[in-house]
Design a protein around this motif. Structure first.
Motif, PDB file in Angstrom:
ATOM      1  N   GLY A 189     119.350  47.519  16.363  1.00  0.00           N
ATOM      2  CA  GLY A 189     117.902  47.303  16.307  1.00  0.00           C
ATOM      3  C   GLY A 189     117.330  46.945  17.666  1.00  0.00           C
ATOM      4  N   ILE A 190     118.038  46.086  18.416  1.00  0.00           N
ATOM      5  CA  ILE A 190     117.589  45.701  19.759  1.00  0.00           C
ATOM      6  C   ILE A 190     117.606  46.914  20.687  1.00  0.00           C
ATOM      7  N   GLN A 191     118.668  47.735  20.573  1.00  0.00           N
ATOM      8  CA  GLN A 191     118.759  48.927  21.415  1.00  0.00           C
ATOM      9  C   GLN A 191     117.612  49.889  21.129  1.00  0.00           C
ATOM     10  N   LYS A 192     117.254  50.046  19.860  1.00  0.00           N
ATOM     11  CA  LYS A 192     116.148  50.934  19.500  1.00  0.00           C
ATOM     12  C   LYS A 192     114.845  50.451  20.116  1.00  0.00           C
ATOM     13  N   ARG A 193     114.620  49.116  20.055  1.00  0.00           N
ATOM     14  CA  ARG A 193     113.389  48.577  20.637  1.00  0.00           C
ATOM     15  C   ARG A 193     113.359  48.756  22.149  1.00  0.00           C
ATOM     16  N   ASP A 194     114.525  48.569  22.798  1.00  0.00           N
ATOM     17  CA  ASP A 194     114.588  48.743  24.249  1.00  0.00           C
ATOM     18  C   ASP A 194     114.307  50.189  24.645  1.00  0.00           C
ATOM     19  N   VAL A 195     114.878  51.110  23.878  1.00  0.00           N
ATOM     20  CA  VAL A 195     114.647  52.532  24.160  1.00  0.00           C
ATOM     21  C   VAL A 195     113.181  52.889  23.967  1.00  0.00           C
ATOM     22  N   MET A 196     112.564  52.336  22.898  1.00  0.00           N
ATOM     23  CA  MET A 196     111.157  52.625  22.646  1.00  0.00           C
ATOM     24  C   MET A 196     110.285  52.110  23.786  1.00  0.00           C
ATOM     25  N   LYS A 197     110.602  50.898  24.288  1.00  0.00           N
ATOM     26  CA  LYS A 197     109.827  50.347  25.411  1.00  0.00           C
ATOM     27  C   LYS A 197     109.978  51.216  26.651  1.00  0.00           C
ATOM     28  N   LEU A 198     111.205  51.683  26.904  1.00  0.00           N
ATOM     29  CA  LEU A 198     111.454  52.527  28.072  1.00  0.00           C
ATOM     30  C   LEU A 198     110.718  53.848  27.969  1.00  0.00           C
ATOM     31  N   VAL A 199     110.780  54.449  26.783  1.00  0.00           N
ATOM     32  CA  VAL A 199     110.180  55.767  26.589  1.00  0.00           C
ATOM     33  C   VAL A 199     108.660  55.711  26.635  1.00  0.00           C
ATOM     34  N   THR A 200     108.067  54.668  26.053  1.00  0.00           N
ATOM     35  CA  THR A 200     106.600  54.616  25.951  1.00  0.00           C
ATOM     36  C   THR A 200     105.931  53.958  27.156  1.00  0.00           C
ATOM     37  N   LYS A 201     106.740  53.467  28.092  1.00  0.00           N
ATOM     38  CA  LYS A 201     106.157  52.833  29.282  1.00  0.00           C
ATOM     39  C   LYS A 201     105.375  53.857  30.106  1.00  0.00           C
ATOM     40  N   GLY A 202     104.157  53.517  30.446  1.00  0.00           N
ATOM     41  CA  GLY A 202     103.328  54.402  31.255  1.00  0.00           C
ATOM     42  C   GLY A 202     102.529  55.413  30.459  1.00  0.00           C
ATOM     43  N   LEU A 203     102.647  55.406  29.145  1.00  0.00           N
ATOM     44  CA  LEU A 203     101.882  56.326  28.305  1.00  0.00           C
ATOM     45  C   LEU A 203     100.605  55.645  27.830  1.00  0.00           C
ATOM     46  N   ASN A 204      99.554  56.453  27.621  1.00  0.00           N
ATOM     47  CA  ASN A 204      98.331  55.865  27.071  1.00  0.00           C
ATOM     48  C   ASN A 204      98.485  55.681  25.568  1.00  0.00           C
ATOM     49  N   ARG A 205      97.451  55.144  24.943  1.00  0.00           N
ATOM     50  CA  ARG A 205      97.542  54.771  23.525  1.00  0.00           C
ATOM     51  C   ARG A 205      97.922  55.955  22.644  1.00  0.00           C
ATOM     52  N   ASN A 206      97.196  57.075  22.767  1.00  0.00           N
ATOM     53  CA  ASN A 206      97.468  58.234  21.917  1.00  0.00           C
ATOM     54  C   ASN A 206      98.863  58.799  22.162  1.00  0.00           C
ATOM     55  N   GLU A 207      99.284  58.792  23.419  1.00  0.00           N
ATOM     56  CA  GLU A 207     100.609  59.322  23.743  1.00  0.00           C
ATOM     57  C   GLU A 207     101.708  58.439  23.137  1.00  0.00           C
ATOM     58  N   ARG A 208     101.532  57.127  23.234  1.00  0.00           N
ATOM     59  CA  ARG A 208     102.507  56.220  22.633  1.00  0.00           C
ATOM     60  C   ARG A 208     102.573  56.412  21.123  1.00  0.00           C
ATOM     61  N   LEU A 209     101.412  56.548  20.503  1.00  0.00           N
ATOM     62  CA  LEU A 209     101.380  56.725  19.049  1.00  0.00           C
ATOM     63  C   LEU A 209     102.053  58.023  18.631  1.00  0.00           C
ATOM     64  N   ILE A 210     101.851  59.069  19.414  1.00  0.00           N
ATOM     65  CA  ILE A 210     102.487  60.349  19.081  1.00  0.00           C
ATOM     66  C   ILE A 210     104.008  60.205  19.090  1.00  0.00           C
ATOM     67  N   ILE A 211     104.532  59.545  20.123  1.00  0.00           N
ATOM     68  CA  ILE A 211     105.989  59.356  20.223  1.00  0.00           C
ATOM     69  C   ILE A 211     106.506  58.486  19.077  1.00  0.00           C
ATOM     70  N   ILE A 212     105.823  57.376  18.832  1.00  0.00           N
ATOM     71  CA  ILE A 212     106.270  56.453  17.789  1.00  0.00           C
ATOM     72  C   ILE A 212     106.181  57.086  16.403  1.00  0.00           C
ATOM     73  N   LEU A 213     105.040  57.731  16.120  1.00  0.00           N
ATOM     74  CA  LEU A 213     104.852  58.324  14.800  1.00  0.00           C
ATOM     75  C   LEU A 213     105.790  59.504  14.557  1.00  0.00           C
ATOM     76  N   TYR A 214     106.078  60.262  15.613  1.00  0.00           N
ATOM     77  CA  TYR A 214     106.911  61.449  15.440  1.00  0.00           C
ATOM     78  C   TYR A 214     108.401  61.108  15.360  1.00  0.00           C
ATOM     79  N   TYR A 215     108.871  60.241  16.272  1.00  0.00           N
ATOM     80  CA  TYR A 215     110.306  59.976  16.354  1.00  0.00           C
ATOM     81  C   TYR A 215     110.767  58.758  15.550  1.00  0.00           C
TER      82      TYR A 215
END
Length: 258
Positions: A189-215
């Motif tokens: 669970g911690i690894q998943k959260r760390d990966v999500m923070k790494l992946v969504t860093k630097g993205l705007n709101r809509n871009e972050r939501l697209i990644i989170i909602l899709y994956y």
């Protein structure tokens, strides 16, 4: 009607735990949970070769139920049904082991099957197929399937069996060390959260939501578009762009993960 029964059983539990020598209360609990014994006895019995009496399994299961009732701690917040089923099944398997119900011939065939499996796996560098095993043992597919079914019963393990001795009053049993496959590994669970923070860093709101909602939420492009008020094609374009940027970022940061 259902609520009333639950309240009555809860009241019986409370009274019984105040006086566990009360045979009448214990018998009422046994009667209430007896269907669990029969259900599990039938499930175990269905997997066994001919010759095992269903009533013997039920009798053993009742003793397992009685032990579970005596040992159940209401303050732990665990449903009794969840707590007692492994002990009921464990008592049944203990009874089967005591009866030595697996014929010696079946044990011998099971040993030959395991030897053939190991030999073929060493030769091919992979687990052998059923066809390969049947040819190795010079059996027809029907004969092999029957042997495999019987051999699988030899490996039954009692969950009440001692795993190792301890210095305390309570021994550790098999059920205490069985891995909970439904439970989530906290490290994962911690690894998943760390990966999500790494992946969504630097993205705007809509871009972050697209990644989170899709994956993470596993929504479709159409569902994401409806959520964000965008067309499906626009979401798809943004997703492709985001993935391309992320690949470039991760490629440049690859030395950090070496």
């Amino acid at each position: 009607m259902t609520t009333r029964v639950k309240i009555d059983i809860q009241a019986v539990w409370l009274e019984f735990k105040k006086d566990q020598a009360n045979q009448e209360l214990r018998n009422r609990l046994i009667e209430n949970y007896f269907p669990l014994v029969r259900f599990n006895a039938e499930r175990v019995w269905a997997k066994l070769p001919d010759g095992v009496d269903l009533n013997d399994l039920i009798s053993a299961g009742v003793f397992g139920l009685m032990d579970a009732i005596e040992a159940f701690d209401m303050e732990r917040g665990v449903k009794f049904e969840t707590y007692c089923v492994p002990r009921i099944r464990g008592a049944m398997l203990d009874e089967l082991r005591t009866m030595d119900w697996v014929p010696r011939l079946v044990r011998s065939k099971a040993s030959k099957l395991e030897a053939a499996r190991k030999e073929l796996e060493a030769a091919h560098g992979r687990p052998p197929t059923d066809i390969e095993l049947s040819e190795k043992m010079q059996l027809s597919i029907d004969e092999f399937d029957k042997l495999k079914s019987e051999a699988s019963a030899v490996s039954l393990v009692s969950l009440n069996k001692k795993w190792y001795e301890t210095d305390s009053y309570k021994d550790v049993r098999e059920i205490d060390v069985v891995e909970d496959m439904k439970g989530e590994d906290p490290t994962l669970g911690i690894q998943k959260r760390d990966v999500m923070k790494l992946v969504t860093k630097g993205l705007n709101r809509n871009e972050r939501l697209i990644i989170i909602l899709y994956y993470y939420e596993e929504l479709t492009m159409k569902e994401i578009g409806q959520t964000l008020g965008l067309s499906e094609s626009r979401v798809s374009q943004m997703h492709s762009s985001i993935v391309a940027r992320l690949k470039d970022q991760l490629h440049r940061r690859r030395p950090e993960f070496a």
